[in-house]
Every structure is written in C-alpha cells, then in structure tokens.
Motif scaffolding. Structure first.
Motif, short mmCIF file in Angstrom:
data_model
loop_
_atom_site.label_atom_id
_atom_site.label_comp_id
_atom_site.label_asym_id
_atom_site.label_seq_id
_atom_site.Cartn_x
_atom_site.Cartn_y
_atom_site.Cartn_z
N ALA A 90 0.83 -1.21 0.00
CA ALA A 90 0.00 0.00 0.00
C ALA A 90 0.86 1.26 0.00
N VAL A 91 1.94 1.24 0.77
CA VAL A 91 2.85 2.41 0.81
C VAL A 91 3.51 2.60 -0.55
N ASP A 92 4.02 1.52 -1.15
CA ASP A 92 4.66 1.64 -2.46
C ASP A 92 3.68 2.16 -3.51
N GLU A 93 2.45 1.67 -3.46
CA GLU A 93 1.44 2.11 -4.42
C GLU A 93 1.12 3.59 -4.24
N ALA A 94 1.01 4.04 -2.99
CA ALA A 94 0.71 5.46 -2.72
C ALA A 94 1.87 6.34 -3.17
N LEU A 95 3.10 5.90 -2.94
CA LEU A 95 4.26 6.67 -3.39
C LEU A 95 4.29 6.77 -4.91
N ALA A 96 3.99 5.67 -5.58
CA ALA A 96 4.01 5.68 -7.04
C ALA A 96 2.92 6.58 -7.60
N ARG A 97 1.72 6.51 -7.02
CA ARG A 97 0.61 7.31 -7.53
C ARG A 97 0.86 8.80 -7.36
N THR A 98 1.58 9.17 -6.31
CA THR A 98 1.88 10.59 -6.07
C THR A 98 3.24 11.00 -6.62
N ARG A 99 3.87 10.11 -7.39
CA ARG A 99 5.16 10.35 -8.03
C ARG A 99 6.24 10.73 -7.01
N LEU A 100 6.29 9.96 -5.94
CA LEU A 100 7.27 10.22 -4.88
C LEU A 100 8.20 9.03 -4.63
N SER A 101 8.14 8.01 -5.48
CA SER A 101 8.95 6.82 -5.26
C SER A 101 10.43 7.15 -5.18
N ASP A 102 10.90 8.06 -6.03
CA ASP A 102 12.32 8.41 -6.04
C ASP A 102 12.73 9.25 -4.84
N LEU A 103 11.74 9.78 -4.13
CA LEU A 103 12.02 10.63 -2.97
C LEU A 103 11.69 9.92 -1.66
N ALA A 104 11.43 8.62 -1.71
CA ALA A 104 10.91 7.90 -0.54
C ALA A 104 11.85 7.96 0.65
N ASP A 105 13.16 8.00 0.42
CA ASP A 105 14.12 7.98 1.52
C ASP A 105 14.57 9.38 1.94
N ARG A 106 14.05 10.40 1.29
CA ARG A 106 14.39 11.77 1.66
C ARG A 106 13.53 12.18 2.85
N THR A 107 14.06 13.06 3.69
CA THR A 107 13.26 13.54 4.82
C THR A 107 12.20 14.51 4.32
N VAL A 108 11.05 14.50 5.00
CA VAL A 108 9.93 15.33 4.57
C VAL A 108 10.30 16.81 4.63
N ASP A 109 11.09 17.21 5.63
CA ASP A 109 11.43 18.63 5.75
C ASP A 109 12.41 19.10 4.69
N ALA A 110 12.92 18.18 3.85
CA ALA A 110 13.79 18.55 2.74
C ALA A 110 13.04 18.69 1.43
N LEU A 111 11.74 18.46 1.44
CA LEU A 111 10.94 18.52 0.23
C LEU A 111 10.48 19.94 -0.06
N SER A 112 10.13 20.18 -1.33
CA SER A 112 9.48 21.44 -1.69
C SER A 112 8.05 21.42 -1.18
N GLY A 113 7.39 22.56 -1.24
CA GLY A 113 6.01 22.64 -0.76
C GLY A 113 5.09 21.69 -1.48
N GLY A 114 5.21 21.62 -2.80
CA GLY A 114 4.35 20.73 -3.56
C GLY A 114 4.64 19.28 -3.29
N GLU A 115 5.92 18.92 -3.15
CA GLU A 115 6.28 17.54 -2.83
C GLU A 115 5.78 17.15 -1.44
N ARG A 116 5.89 18.09 -0.51
CA ARG A 116 5.43 17.80 0.85
C ARG A 116 3.92 17.56 0.87
N GLN A 117 3.19 18.37 0.11
CA GLN A 117 1.74 18.17 0.09
C GLN A 117 1.38 16.83 -0.55
#
Length: 266
Positions: free
Chosen positions: A123-150
């Motif tokens: 379920a986590v992998d599917e949610a990451l893929a659907r939101t186009r965040l798979s490549d950012l999965a290991d990055r910390t949330v506070d390092a994301l842009s506003g749109g990526e964080r949302q």
C-alpha cells in the motif's frame, strides 16, 4: 452495497459551538469516482463542514453515513479504514522520511504490535508511485518542496486505502505549478481509483476545473450544490462572497471562469 448508495452522505446536518449553530440544514451526497469542492468565504463554515464529515465535531442534528453506515456506529479504527482526513497545515517531526510518513497511513490496518505486513508495504509503495514520490521515498519530509510535501501527505492518506478522502485546503501556500499538480492528482484519484474526494478550495476557477460537484456554503447554510456551471454563477457568488463577478465559459473545457470586477460593501 448498491452502486446507487453515495460513499458519503449528509442529511439535515447541523453543528454548533456552545449555544450557536455554525452549520444547519446541510444535505450532501458524494458518489464514488467524483471530486466535490466545498467553497465559501472565510468564516462561512466550509472547514467545519469537512471536519464534521470526518467526525471531528459533534452533530447538533442530522446524520452522516459513510458507505451506507452511520458514522456514529463505526469505531475509530473502522472509520479510519473507510475515510481519510487531511487537515490544513499538517506538521511532521523533523527527520521523518517520506516513506515513514506515508507508512503512518497504515496504522488503522495494523494490530496492537504495529508491525508492517506485506500488504502494508504494498500500500505504501502504491501510494508513493501514484503521487510520483517513489524516487524521494528515503528523503526527509522537511527537505521537500512545498508541492512535494503536500503530495507526501496525500500519499499518507492514500495508504489508508479508504474509499473517501477529505482534504482541507490542499493547495494553500502552493505556487501555481504545484497547485495544478495537486488538483490533477485529486482528479486522477477520483477518475482512476474511484474514490470520493471532497476538498475545501479557495480558488473558484480551480474548483470549476477539477470538481464534478461544487458546494457553496454561506452564513452556515448551503447556498447551492450541483455541477460547477450550476453553482458558480454571478447570483450565487454574490450571495456567498458579497462579491460581484463576471462568469464566462472556458471555450476548451466548457467550465465556468470567474473574473471579479467590483466589491460590494454591505
């Protein structure tokens, strides 16, 4: 469950604080595979309406059903497996990775030990893929842009695998590009995944472009509900916002486009 039963239904809903009603006589049906945008001026009750649908406010009157079941009949865990709610300005502790944040969405499905199963990881992998965040999965949330964080917060809600998704102002503080990305994602979640998506939005034109149904709230009551072209009219916007607008039709999409041109001072 018959296909004709809305995934989310409010009947005669009223909500109050102390002695004062802030919402009353609210009827709303949200079918599967649709986006509903809740509009209204500041203080109109639109966020209260969304939070009430998530059972965060006690009803003064009326009833709310999710998938045909009364909200009051569901345990907290059962509700979280049917309905996901994303509030405004959600906060995450420093150092949490995107994958960890999205994994929090699986909490309602885990046992007392909270151990992730193969289904949880899927379920986590599917949610990451659907939101186009798979490549950012290991990055910390506070390092994301506003749109990526949302998108990460939306991915967490998706990982719950609920039929109903409630979002309170998901495009606030985002620039035009990231607003567009989030709105496209909401459209795809409804169209492709068959979810009932309900979002509080500020921008009338965004609502007209993405929503199948628009709900306009004013002074604690439902001013209008229906297709964007039925709700976003000069009369309804005047009633809801005390604002004069010109409403045109986009020649490519056929959706209404608002252009404010004069403030009314009442």
């Amino acid at each position: 469950m018959p296909a004709t039963v809305p995934l989310l239904e409010l009947r005669g809903v009223a909500v109050g604080y102390a002695e004062r009603l802030v919402l009353q006589d609210i009827d709303l049906a949200v079918p599967a595979g649709s986006v509903t945008a809740i509009l209204g001026a500041n203080g109109s009750g639109k966020s209260t309406l969304l939070r009430t649908a998530a059972r965060l406010h006690k009803l003064a009157a009326g009833s709310i059903r999710v998938g045909g079941t009364e909200l009051s009949e569901l345990s907290a865990g059962a509700l979280a497996r049917r309905l996901a709610f994303l509030p405004q300005s959600a906060l995450v502790p420093p150092g949490v990775s995107v994958r960890e944040l999205v994994g929090y969405g699986r909490t309602p499905h885990q046992g007392l030990l909270g151990r992730a199963s193969g289904t949880d990881r899927e379920a986590v992998d599917e949610a990451l893929a659907r939101t186009r965040l798979s490549d950012l999965a290991d990055r910390t949330v506070d390092a994301l842009s506003g749109g990526e964080r949302q998108r990460a917060w939306i991915a967490m809600a998706l990982a719950q695998r609920t039929d109903v998704l409630l979002l309170d102002e998901p495009t606030t503080f985002l620039d035009l590009r990231h607003q567009s990305e989030v709105l496209d994602l909401l459209h795809d979640l409804a169209a492709d995944a068959g979810k009932a998506v309900v979002a509080v939005l500020h921008d009338l034109n965004h609502a007209a472009a993405v929503a199948d149904q628009v709900v306009l709230v004013g002074d604690g009551r439902l001013i209008a509900a229906g297709r964007p072209a039925e709700v976003i009219t000069t009369e309804h916007i005047r009633a809801g916002y005390r604002l004069e607008v010109a409403v045109d039709t986009d020649p490519e999409t056929g959706t209404p486009v608002c252009r404010p041109y004069r403030l009314n001072h009442y």
